[in-house]
Every structure is written in structure tokens, then in C-alpha cells.
Design an enzyme around this catalytic site. Structure first.
Site, PDB file in Angstrom:
ATOM      1  N   ALA A 237       0.823  -1.214   0.000  1.00  0.00           N
ATOM      2  CA  ALA A 237       0.000   0.000   0.000  1.00  0.00           C
ATOM      3  C   ALA A 237       0.856   1.262   0.000  1.00  0.00           C
ATOM      4  O   ALA A 237       0.360   2.336  -0.303  1.00  0.00           O
ATOM      5  CB  ALA A 237      -0.926   0.006   1.217  1.00  0.00           C
ATOM      6  N   GLY A 238       2.126   1.136   0.361  1.00  0.00           N
ATOM      7  CA  GLY A 238       3.010   2.300   0.377  1.00  0.00           C
ATOM      8  C   GLY A 238       3.502   2.705   1.751  1.00  0.00           C
ATOM      9  O   GLY A 238       3.935   3.839   1.949  1.00  0.00           O
TER      10      GLY A 238
ATOM     11  N   THR B   8       6.226   1.907   3.385  1.00  0.00           N
ATOM     12  CA  THR B   8       7.651   2.233   3.459  1.00  0.00           C
ATOM     13  C   THR B   8       7.956   3.575   2.812  1.00  0.00           C
ATOM     14  O   THR B   8       8.740   4.361   3.351  1.00  0.00           O
ATOM     15  CB  THR B   8       8.494   1.119   2.814  1.00  0.00           C
ATOM     16  OG1 THR B   8       8.181  -0.118   3.457  1.00  0.00           O
ATOM     17  CG2 THR B   8       9.973   1.397   2.971  1.00  0.00           C
TER      18      THR B   8
ATOM     19  N   ALA C 191       3.948  -4.966   9.114  1.00  0.00           N
ATOM     20  CA  ALA C 191       4.069  -5.799   7.912  1.00  0.00           C
ATOM     21  C   ALA C 191       2.658  -6.091   7.424  1.00  0.00           C
ATOM     22  O   ALA C 191       1.801  -6.479   8.219  1.00  0.00           O
ATOM     23  CB  ALA C 191       4.808  -7.090   8.241  1.00  0.00           C
ATOM     24  N   GLY C 192       2.422  -5.869   6.141  1.00  0.00           N
ATOM     25  CA  GLY C 192       1.082  -6.111   5.621  1.00  0.00           C
ATOM     26  C   GLY C 192       0.088  -5.135   6.207  1.00  0.00           C
ATOM     27  O   GLY C 192       0.348  -3.945   6.309  1.00  0.00           O
TER      28      GLY C 192
ATOM     29  N   ASP D  69      12.762  -2.855   2.463  1.00  0.00           N
ATOM     30  CA  ASP D  69      12.018  -1.836   3.207  1.00  0.00           C
ATOM     31  C   ASP D  69      12.783  -1.393   4.452  1.00  0.00           C
ATOM     32  O   ASP D  69      12.897  -0.201   4.744  1.00  0.00           O
ATOM     33  CB  ASP D  69      10.637  -2.347   3.611  1.00  0.00           C
ATOM     34  CG  ASP D  69       9.724  -2.588   2.423  1.00  0.00           C
ATOM     35  OD1 ASP D  69      10.059  -2.151   1.304  1.00  0.00           O
ATOM     36  OD2 ASP D  69       8.660  -3.212   2.625  1.00  0.00           O
TER      37      ASP D  69
ATOM     38  N   LYS E 177      11.288  -1.525  11.693  1.00  0.00           N
ATOM     39  CA  LYS E 177      10.535  -2.548  10.964  1.00  0.00           C
ATOM     40  C   LYS E 177      10.694  -3.829  11.775  1.00  0.00           C
ATOM     41  O   LYS E 177      11.620  -4.622  11.556  1.00  0.00           O
ATOM     42  CB  LYS E 177      11.114  -2.708   9.550  1.00  0.00           C
ATOM     43  CG  LYS E 177      10.404  -3.716   8.691  1.00  0.00           C
ATOM     44  CD  LYS E 177       9.156  -3.152   8.080  1.00  0.00           C
ATOM     45  CE  LYS E 177       8.564  -4.126   7.071  1.00  0.00           C
ATOM     46  NZ  LYS E 177       7.233  -3.701   6.656  1.00  0.00           N
TER      47      LYS E 177
ATOM     48  N   GLU F 216       6.953   0.564  11.441  1.00  0.00           N
ATOM     49  CA  GLU F 216       6.198   0.131  10.261  1.00  0.00           C
ATOM     50  C   GLU F 216       5.822  -1.332  10.394  1.00  0.00           C
ATOM     51  O   GLU F 216       6.682  -2.200  10.520  1.00  0.00           O
ATOM     52  CB  GLU F 216       7.041   0.338   9.002  1.00  0.00           C
ATOM     53  CG  GLU F 216       6.316  -0.063   7.745  1.00  0.00           C
ATOM     54  CD  GLU F 216       7.213  -0.009   6.526  1.00  0.00           C
ATOM     55  OE1 GLU F 216       7.163  -0.966   5.733  1.00  0.00           O
ATOM     56  OE2 GLU F 216       7.963   0.976   6.381  1.00  0.00           O
TER      57      GLU F 216
END
Length: 187
Positions: A17-18, A20, A121-122, A58, A41, A119
Site C-alpha cells: 500500500a506504500g 515504506t 508488515a502487511g 524496506d 521494521k 512500520e
């Protein structure tokens, strides 16, 4: 939830979806305002073997946009090779994903920077184990959430469901980002 937010937890309506790109831009903007910033992350699935070990693209980008000098493992403590759901990749690698341990790694990182941009994941409810998911980690971290919405047919439903789920876990939504992933979208 923690007493004081140390940053933001970035999640999305789904994968690719953006998160990162947005997280990197946010790190750069905050650094430009003279905050010391670190990207985090906690779990990355989809990595390549390098001489230094498994590396995720990422996480490497978040590291490049962090203003404090950090080892790769501080930014990405769990790196999994196959680009599949983290709980499945972890099980295949014989690794247990613990939200408690990942939240502790976040606290250590928060001691080195003014602001940490975490951030996921998914999407919001991506499983980390049979019983816990990314939302459980976000709750343990306790930071306000930013939702990245992949703009494509069906995104309104995904965004509204995600917002309900985030609020349902007691975390504030700091905002949302519309990311044009489908350039031929009619509206």
C-alpha cells in the site's frame, strides 16, 4: 498504551500500500525539523541473503532515512527470507514472533531517538502467531497509528474496516494517507 507516544505506528489496508515510502518520507521530514529519528521494521518477510546476513529492502530504506546511526538489526530485529505472511515464514524458519520482545526492542530504540516510526508488515491484523497479530504489537508499543490506504476499487471498505479495528484496540488514529497505487482508477 504508553504514557507518552514515542512516535507513530504505520499500518496499511493491505500489503504493497506504500507504508515504506510514506514512513521514509515522514522520517526525512521530521529529521529536517531537527528531530533525531529512527525507523523500526520489527518483522520483515521478503529478504535476500547478503554477506552481512538477510536484508529486507524496506528495512534498509528506513535505515537510510533514520538520522541516528543504528545497526541493521536494531531497525529490523526479525528478518525472514520468503515474501509470505510473517507467521508462516517464521514457523518455517523455526522462529517465534513475540510482540512483547518486539515491543521491548522498540523501547530500546526509542531511547536513542526523539521519534520512532514503526512500520508494520502487511495490514493491521496480519498474524504473528496462532494467537497474536500486528495489532497486538502496536498496542504494546502504544503509539498513535497512521493508516496508509492503497487507493483502488474497494479501498473505502478496507479503510473503514481498518479504522474500526484500530479504534477497537484503543489506539488513536493520528491520520491516514491516500496512496495512488492504481493510476487508472476512475475516481
Amino acid at each position: 498504551m504508553t504514557e507518552m507516544a514515542s512516535g507513530f505506528f504505520v499500518t496499511a489496508t493491505d500489503t504493497s500500500a506504500g507504508k515504506t515510502v510514506f514512513s521514509s518520507a515522514l522520517l526525512s521530514a521530521l529529521s529536517g525539523r531537527r528531530f533525531s529519528v529512527a525507523g523500526y521494521k520489527p518483522v520483515a518477510a521478503g529478504a535476500v541473503q547478503t554477506p552481512a546476513g538477510l536484508r529486507n529492502e524496506d528495512a534498509a530504506l528506513l535505515r537510510r532515512h533514520s538520522s541516528v546511526s543504528l545497526d541493521y538489526e536494531e531497525i529490523n530485529p526479525i528478518t525472514l527470507e520468503p515474501p509470505i505472511a510473517p507467521h508462516i515464514a517464521a514457523r518455517s524458519a523455526g522462529i517465534s514472533l513475540s510482540p512483547d520482545l518486539l515491543a521491548e526492542r522498540h523501547r530500546q530504540l526509542a531511547g536513542k531517538a526523539d521519534i520512532v516510526i514503526s512500520e508494520g508488515a502487511g495490514g493491521w491484523l496480519v498474524p504473528l502467531s496462532e494467537t497474536e497479530n500486528m495489532a497486538d504489537l502496536a498496542v504494546r508499543i502504544g503509539d498513535p497509528v497512521i493508516l496508509v490506504v492503497a487507493m483502488r476499487l474497494g479501498c473505502l471498505n478496507h479503510a473503514l474496516l481498518s479504522c474500526d479495528a484500530i479504534r477497537g484496540r484503543g489506539l488513536p488514529i493520528a491520520g491516514w494517507v491516500a496512496n495512488a497505487v492504481q493510476h487508472d482508477m476512475l475516481r
